[in-house]
Each structure stands twice: as structure tokens, then as C-alpha cells.
Scaffold this motif. Sequence first.
Motif: not given
Length: 75
Positions: A5-11
Motif C-alpha cells: 500500500l505504501n508503494t502504491f500511494y507513494a507513486r
Amino acid sequence: MTGQLNTFYARFNRTEPQDDCVPSDPSHHPAPITVEERKVISMLAKVNPRNTPGPDGLKGHVLKESAAQLGGVMA
């Protein structure tokens, strides 16, 4: 799961264009903006960001900041 989730939203916080956002065809040109779309963008840009959300729950600042992206969808 949290890492995914962090990777998804960090983009969404990146400022440089991503490969998945850039058209692969260099001759690709976006569709011209119609008169109706310009009117919608203008109206959304004038929304008071301090207004309370409407029945849809969207806050004024979200509509104002997203005017250019929402113009074509709402026109």
C-alpha cells in the motif's frame, strides 16, 4: 500488505513523469479542449475551498485543485 500500500500511494507523490503516465507513441496528441470543458474547468476553479462538502462528500478544495483533470469528465 502495508508495504504494498505504501508503494502504491507513494507513486502519487512523485513530481517526475512515470512511464505508465507517458504515451508510448511520441506522435500522440491529447484531444483539444472543448468550449464546454473550458466552462466546467472555469467553474470548478472558482469553487470556494472552504465550502462544506456537498451530498457527494467532495470538499471544495479537491474540486478546485482537480479542475483541469475533472473538466473533460464532467463536460
